[in-house]
Design a protein around this motif. Sequence first.
Motif, PDB file in Angstrom:
ATOM      1  N   GLY A  16     -10.361  10.209 -32.631  1.00  0.00           N
ATOM      2  CA  GLY A  16     -10.024  11.622 -32.467  1.00  0.00           C
ATOM      3  C   GLY A  16      -9.234  12.147 -33.652  1.00  0.00           C
ATOM      4  N   GLU A  52     -14.762   8.732 -28.782  1.00  0.00           N
ATOM      5  CA  GLU A  52     -13.729   8.775 -29.826  1.00  0.00           C
ATOM      6  C   GLU A  52     -12.655   7.721 -29.601  1.00  0.00           C
ATOM      7  OE1 GLU A  52     -12.124  12.689 -30.614  1.00  0.00           O
ATOM      8  OE2 GLU A  52     -14.027  13.594 -30.050  1.00  0.00           O
ATOM      9  N   GLU A  62      -6.788  14.802 -32.117  1.00  0.00           N
ATOM     10  CA  GLU A  62      -7.564  15.783 -32.880  1.00  0.00           C
ATOM     11  C   GLU A  62      -6.675  16.893 -33.426  1.00  0.00           C
ATOM     12  OE1 GLU A  62     -11.208  17.393 -31.360  1.00  0.00           O
ATOM     13  OE2 GLU A  62     -11.774  15.480 -30.452  1.00  0.00           O
ATOM     14  N   GLY A  70      -6.655  11.887 -26.662  1.00  0.00           N
ATOM     15  CA  GLY A  70      -7.701  12.112 -27.659  1.00  0.00           C
ATOM     16  C   GLY A  70      -7.653  13.512 -28.241  1.00  0.00           C
ATOM     17  N   GLU A  71      -7.392  14.480 -27.382  1.00  0.00           N
ATOM     18  CA  GLU A  71      -7.290  15.874 -27.846  1.00  0.00           C
ATOM     19  C   GLU A  71      -6.039  16.060 -28.710  1.00  0.00           C
ATOM     20  OE1 GLU A  71      -6.992  20.329 -25.913  1.00  0.00           O
ATOM     21  OE2 GLU A  71      -7.997  18.754 -24.752  1.00  0.00           O
TER      22      GLU A  71
END
Length: 179
Positions: free
Chosen positions: A140, A167, A67, A63-64
């Motif tokens: 994300g 997300e 992003e 997810g990071e």
Amino acid sequence: MHGSIFALLKRYVQTQYDHSTWVTLTELSGLETMEYDAKEVYPDEHIYALVGHAAEQTGIPAGELHEKFGEYLVPDLMYMYQKLIKPEWKTLDMIEHTEGTMHARVRQEHEHNAPPVLKVTRLNENELIVDYVSPRRMGGLAVGIIRGLATFFDEADRIDVMPTTSEEGERVSIHVRRT
């Protein structure tokens, strides 16, 4: 997933890490023979495999990574769609008009293109809610793109982006506020 996303993902990995990292990710994903054409559409499983292995290799949650990649995409997206963007638009305006302009164009270009559906509700001059809907479960990426837009428009210090749901779901609600 649109081939341009894969081309940009490759460049992202090569610039943030190095070329050998991209080669390793494609090998781990069983995609070492793939050459992504920016005008074609590829199975979503390819992006899941590449990002999943990137998460394993870097220790950064998927997810990071989505992003970070979303933030990275913005200058290229702005260049690709510059003819559709009004000069007076800023971050909130871009978000508000993405579905009807850029996403509409992407869907027209190829019958298999399927960007997420964005339902944007403008709460007031400085605030909106984005309801992201996609079976890809890549909210994300949307959060990263919103943050990247704020940076692009030199509003990063004034734009708060807060996912109000997970997300990783098919439906993600994102609260965006200009302070």
